[in-house]
Design an enzyme around this catalytic site. Structure first.
Site, short mmCIF file in Angstrom:
data_model
loop_
_atom_site.label_atom_id
_atom_site.label_comp_id
_atom_site.label_asym_id
_atom_site.label_seq_id
_atom_site.Cartn_x
_atom_site.Cartn_y
_atom_site.Cartn_z
N HIS A 69 0.84 -1.20 0.00
CA HIS A 69 0.00 0.00 0.00
C HIS A 69 0.88 1.25 0.00
O HIS A 69 0.65 2.19 -0.78
CB HIS A 69 -0.91 0.00 1.23
N GLU A 70 1.88 1.25 0.85
CA GLU A 70 2.77 2.42 0.91
C GLU A 70 3.65 2.53 -0.33
O GLU A 70 4.02 3.63 -0.74
CB GLU A 70 3.62 2.36 2.18
#
Length: 443
Positions: free
Chosen positions: A25-26
């Site tokens: 996600h990051e």
């Protein structure tokens, strides 16, 4: 393996999956930010004290002690302070955003050549891409895991092989001692049908699916029909007379239908008294996106009704009320479910692994949809701020007014604090409920 070890392996499997989902996600924020030349100072998985880190170029990559999320720090996420022109630091992570902004006296120096590398100077469309990168990554992961689940493992599909034969005819909501005189044999028991029999024909017609057989049984109430099964390599023929029985009405979503008051709906149909064995049947690629869409729809429905569902969890946690199996759960609850699935030795290993893969797919869809909620400090809140900035600039341009510049989303920090406090309170409640009254998904 012992059930305890299997339970631990299930928890570890999902924990690693969640950590990887958060990390990716990051990455979804990191990659477009770097492509757009924003200076990214940190990429961290977790919060709290740093356990390990390494600097590569201008970015520090690391792992922190509390594995409850992650963040990417970019310089100049907010416009400069009007008072002194300094750029306030921030990041994509919820808790890191709050921790950084709480240090009201802390300012980040913008080095030589970095003046045009601050986040707030990006065009609106680039800001939106950076902030949507995280949820998009989770969507992609969810679809990939769903493809593995459907195409690699398959879905549990009813077969024409009998799993169990009910001995007694029982009215809805009642029980009968199978050894008592009150036990009236079901048509299947009276005909001598047995578990592991495979039904090959019914009423002279070849049986090709369980749904087809069920439809014929329901339509044959009160009529004697021939049935042929394969048993131990031999063909066995007999006759059965399905009885008229009130059975729950199953909707298109596979759930039992209820009326306006919540009472189950029934219909009178033919009943034989047999259940079906299931097996995993691989599905075509065309089934992946529709199934992913259905998962996203269900997650969105849970999030839309989240306040009411959280109230229900609170009532259950502090009373004798049961937990809603379709309600929200915490990471503790997810781990417990994963462990229970892994420890079910009566279920084939392939089915257990498939269930865990499906669980990770659902978690990624949940992460994506939840982060799209247009409230700070979630990604959707930053997207909403960028959209407002773009609309404000277009309105100014339309009326011939000066460009108002970047919208200072820091003005919404009071709202951010309230939302974050509510989210943390909800997380604490869900963890408590998952400890004292966990969701029972397996009866």
């Amino acid at each position: 393996m012992t059930p305890v070890l299997l339970f631990i392996l299930g928890v570890v499997f999902v924990a690693i999956g969640i950590a990887a989902s958060i990390a990716l996600h990051e990455v979804g924020h990191l990659v477009p930010a770097k492509l757009f030349k924003v200076r990214v100072t940190k990429y961290m998985i977790g919060f709290g004290p740093t356990l390990w880190s390494r600097r590569k170029g201008e970015t520090e990559y690391g792992v922190k002690a509390i594995p409850l999320g992650g963040y990417v720090s970019m310089i100049g996420m907010y416009p400069p302070n009007k008072e002194d022109g300094s750029v306030r630091p921030s990041s994509t992570g919820m808790f890191q955003t709050l921790a950084t902004e709480a240090r009201s006296m802390a300012h980040e120096e913008v080095g030589p050549g970095d003046e045009k590398r601050v986040f707030y100077r990006l065009p609106v469309w680039k800001k939106i891409i950076v902030m949507l990168g995280g949820p998009a990554m989770n969507m992609i992961l969810g679809v990939l895991l769903m493809a593995i689940l459907l195409m690699g493992f398959g879905t549990a599909t009813a077969t024409t092989t009998i799993s169990d034969v009910s001995k007694c005819q029982v009215a809805a909501g009642e029980t009968v001692d199978p050894d008592s005189a009150d036990c009236q044999l079901t048509p299947a028991a009276a005909a001598g049908l047995q578990p592991n029999d495979t039904v090959t024909s019914f009423d002279g017609k070849e049986v090709t699916s369980w749904d087809q057989l069920t439809e014929w049984i329901r339509a044959s109430a009160g009529r004697e029909v021939a049935i042929t099964v394969e048993r131990g390599g031999s063909s066995v023929s007999t006759t059965v007379t399905p009885v008229l029985s009130a059975r729950p009405i199953i909707g298109v979503d596979g759930r039992q239908e209820t009326d306006a008051s919540g009472t189950l709906r029934y219909q009178d149909v033919g009943f034989l008294g047999i259940g079906s064995q299931t097996e995993l049947v691989p599905q075509p690629a065309s089934s992946v996106l529709p199934m992913a869409g259905e998962n996203i729809r269900q997650v969105a429905g849970v999030i839309f009704n989240l306040p009411a569902r959280v109230v229900g969890v609170a009532k259950a946690a502090f009373s004798e009320e049961p937990r809603d199996p379709n309600g929200p759960i915490s990471v503790v609850g997810v781990g417990r479910v994963a462990g229970e699935v892994a420890a079910m030795e009566e279920i084939p290993l392939q089915s257990r692994v498939a269930t865990l893969v499906g669980l990770l797919a659902g978690l990624n869809f949940a992460l994506a949809v939840f982060n799209l909620v247009p409230l700070l400090p979630l990604d959707g809140g930053h997207v909403a701020g960028a959209l407002y900035e773009g609309a404000r600039r277009q309105v100014a341009k339309l009326f011939g007014k000066p460009d108002p510049g970047a919208f200072d989303i820091a003005k919404l920090l009071p709202v951010t604090y309230v939302v974050a406090a509510l989210l943390m309170g909800m997380s604490a409640l869900l963890i408590y409920a998952d400890i004292v009254k966990p969701v029972n998904l397996f009866g």
